[in-house]
Design an enzyme around this catalytic site. Structure first.
Site, PDB file in Angstrom:
ATOM      1  N   GLY A 303      42.450  -5.113  29.333  1.00  0.00           N
ATOM      2  CA  GLY A 303      42.504  -6.457  29.886  1.00  0.00           C
ATOM      3  C   GLY A 303      41.549  -7.428  29.213  1.00  0.00           C
ATOM      4  CB  SER A 304      39.916 -10.447  30.561  1.00  0.00           C
ATOM      5  OG  SER A 304      41.123 -11.055  30.971  1.00  0.00           O
TER       6      SER A 304
END
Length: 581
Positions: A303-304
């Protein structure tokens, strides 16, 4: 006849009598001498026969010994030599000398079926002590034609004494060694476990065997003499804290998995690493669900947290700087996909704001500025696309697109399309904050001098300085606020990734992670936590990384910073002291 005549006659008889006796004595002497020679010869013959007999017996024994010497061990005996059964493994210690694994003496139960009088009775008696005994299998073993059968490995002293009291002929005990793990599951995925024959199966136990111990054992060159202990980089105190934080987070968020790691930013030493579910290495059977180390042997889309590497790439390639701006007003449409921000500001953002607001649009534009080939090269250089090199045998290979296209580069910029291990992400994160040096992680002690010799400079030191600023910025103003600990300057980047189910992303199952470092002005340690599919009262996936993974890092730092030797600082310049009255 006159008196004189009679005397003369007697003398004459006496004379002849004496001569006859003398002749008789000579004859008898010859007879006796002949008999003596015959008896002597017979005695010599008997001694010769006895000597020949002894020589024949010893020749047979010697021949059999030679035969046994050339025979394979399996044909000589079903029981391994005692010194091989009792072969020691080295103790495994943490960095402070605390025992993580050691050998203890035990015994195993065996039978010699050819000596068993009544197999049924023997099974019935054994069952009174070993209540879980497999009756059918044990009867089959005791009634077989073999000369040796294992019945139960590694008995307790109480079981041994009770079986001895039964007095079953043909039943015996063999001394063995059993591996004991005082901490139980505390460091199970790092230490690993051994099988019933004391051979390493996973973790550092398997690593020890791979260093040559297994080969020595196979050659029969191991002994029961104590071996030099193997010291790990793990700090058992910090390890216990990390696992405890994971257990509480799993329970709080009803998650299916969790993990955490603490790494020395300047040496690459792993101070603690845990993954849940785990298992007790003292009794690994039946704990198959916990055998998988989600930190090192499982891959996830992170993810981020990947936005940290995308921004670092843009800075390192000089495509952006800290004063650059990126237009995040409009979604990006590419290849039938629409890329938009989860917390969109719908305006032009500075680089720190792209990082703070975790802008998908902003990072996608950075990746586009760098280019697809350079993007792939950067992630490879920083160690995110190749199999990680470390002592732990269980390390998964990252996955990536077979052919990188522009759409792949764009989605990978914000953490979708490439799967890596959480440990690998943390190791790459070390290079972001330690001056740009990539260090292969180690579970063995390593000095800073040794680390400097093997470090690879993968980033410009100026890029690392900028990344420390961004981590600190996000820790104060962004999604990392819930990880801050008073007195310890914590910075980092969260990552909330939708999981893939049946080939499609679903928004109700998240994989949340937080990559952090502290003290962020001069990082000494990198900490990463993750929690898999957290749930809240609002439903599955409602718990974002800032509310789940970030607080886990905060708890780990709050409880372990003092143990790690990091002094707290208070005030604007860090010179104030916390005074307690």
């Amino acid at each position: 006849m006159t008196f004189l005549s009679r005397i003369m006659l007697l003398k004459s008889r006496a004379h002849f009598s004496t001569d006859g006796q003398r002749g008789g004595v000579t004859a008898n002497n010859l007879t006796i001498k002949g008999a003596g020679k015959r008896k002597s010869q017979m005695a010599k013959n008997r001694v010769g026969v006895v000597i020949a007999g002894f020589c024949l017996v010893y020749a047979v024994i010697g021949g059999r010994l030679v035969q046994y010497g050339y025979a394979q061990p399996e044909t000589v005996s079903s029981i391994l030599p005692a010194d091989r059964l009792m072969a020691s493994r080295p103790d495994i210690l943490d960095r402070n000398g605390e025992v993580l694994a050691t050998d203890i003496r035990t015994v195993s139960l065996f039978a010699e079926p050819h000596k068993i009088v009544d197999a049924d009775e023997a099974v019935e008696r054994l069952q009174t002590v070993l209540t879980d005994l497999d009756v059918r299998d044990t009867y089959r073993k005791l009634s077989s034609d073999s000369r040796f059968q294992w019945l139960r490995r590694q008995l307790t002293p109480k079981q041994q004494s009770q079986i001895l009291a039964l007095g079953i002929p043909g039943i015996g005990f063999r001394p063995e060694k059993r591996r004991f793990y005082p901490g139980g599951p505390t460091a199970s995925h790092v230490v690993g476990y051994v099988n019933i024959d004391n051979r390493g199966m996973t973790g550092m136990e398997k690593y020890i065997d791979n260093q040559g111990m297994a080969d020595l054992r196979a050659l029969g060159m191991t002994t029961d003499a104590p071996l030099e202990p193997v010291k790990l980089s793990i700090d058992l105190r910090v390890q216990n804290i990390v696992r405890d934080v994971l257990v509480k987070a799993m329970d709080k968020f009803k998650a299916i998995g969790a993990g955490g790691v603490v790494i020395d930013a300047h040496t690459g030493e792993i101070l603690a690493m845990a993954s849940l579910p785990d298992y007790d290495p003292n009794n690994p059977v039946g704990s198959e669900e916990g055998w998988l180390s989600r930190m090192a042997n499982a891959t996830f889309e992170m993810g981020s947290t990947f936005k940290s590497f995308t921004v670092a790439m843009g800075l390192d390639h000089k495509k952006i700087n800290m004063n650059s701006t990126l237009d995040a007003r409009y979604p990006i449409r590419l290849g039938g996909f629409t890329i938009k921000d989860f917390h969109g500001k719908n305006r032009i953002l500075t680089v720190p704001e792209v990082f703070q607001y975790s802008s998908n649009i902003g990072t996608a534009k950075i990746a586009d500025l760098v280019g697809t080939d350079a993007h792939k090269e950067f992630l490879t250089r920083i160690g995110l696309l190749t199999r990680m090199q470390t002592e732990l045998p269980e390390v998964a290979m990252p996955s990536q697109p077979r052919v990188w296209k522009k759409i792949n580069s764009v989605t990978i910029s914000f953490g979708h399309g490439v799967s890596t291990t959480p440990l690998q992400t943390a190791v790459a994160g070390v290079a972001l904050v330690n001056g740009g040096k990539l260090l292969n992680p180690t579970f063995l002690p390593r000095t800073r001098e040794q680390a400097d010799q093997i470090a690879q400079q993968v980033l410009d030191p100026a890029t690392s300085t900028d990344m420390r600023f961004l981590f600190r910025w996000n820790g104060i103003k962004g999604s990392g606020k819930n990880a801050r600990v008073e007195g310890f300057d914590v910075g980092g980047k969260t990552g909330t990734a939708d999981k893939v189910v049946n080939g499609r992303y679903v928004n109700d199952k998240n994989f949340n992670a937080f990559l952090a470092a502290f003290p962020i002005d001069n990082p000494r340690y990198v900490v990463l936590s993750f929690i898999d599919e957290p749930k809240t009262d609002k439903g599955n996936g409602a718990a974002l990384a800032g509310n789940s993974a970030a607080p886990m890092v905060g708890d780990i730092i709050r409880r372990s910073a003092a143990i790690l030797g990091v002094e707290p600082k208070f005030g604007e310049d860090g010179s104030a002291l916390l005074v307690s009255y």
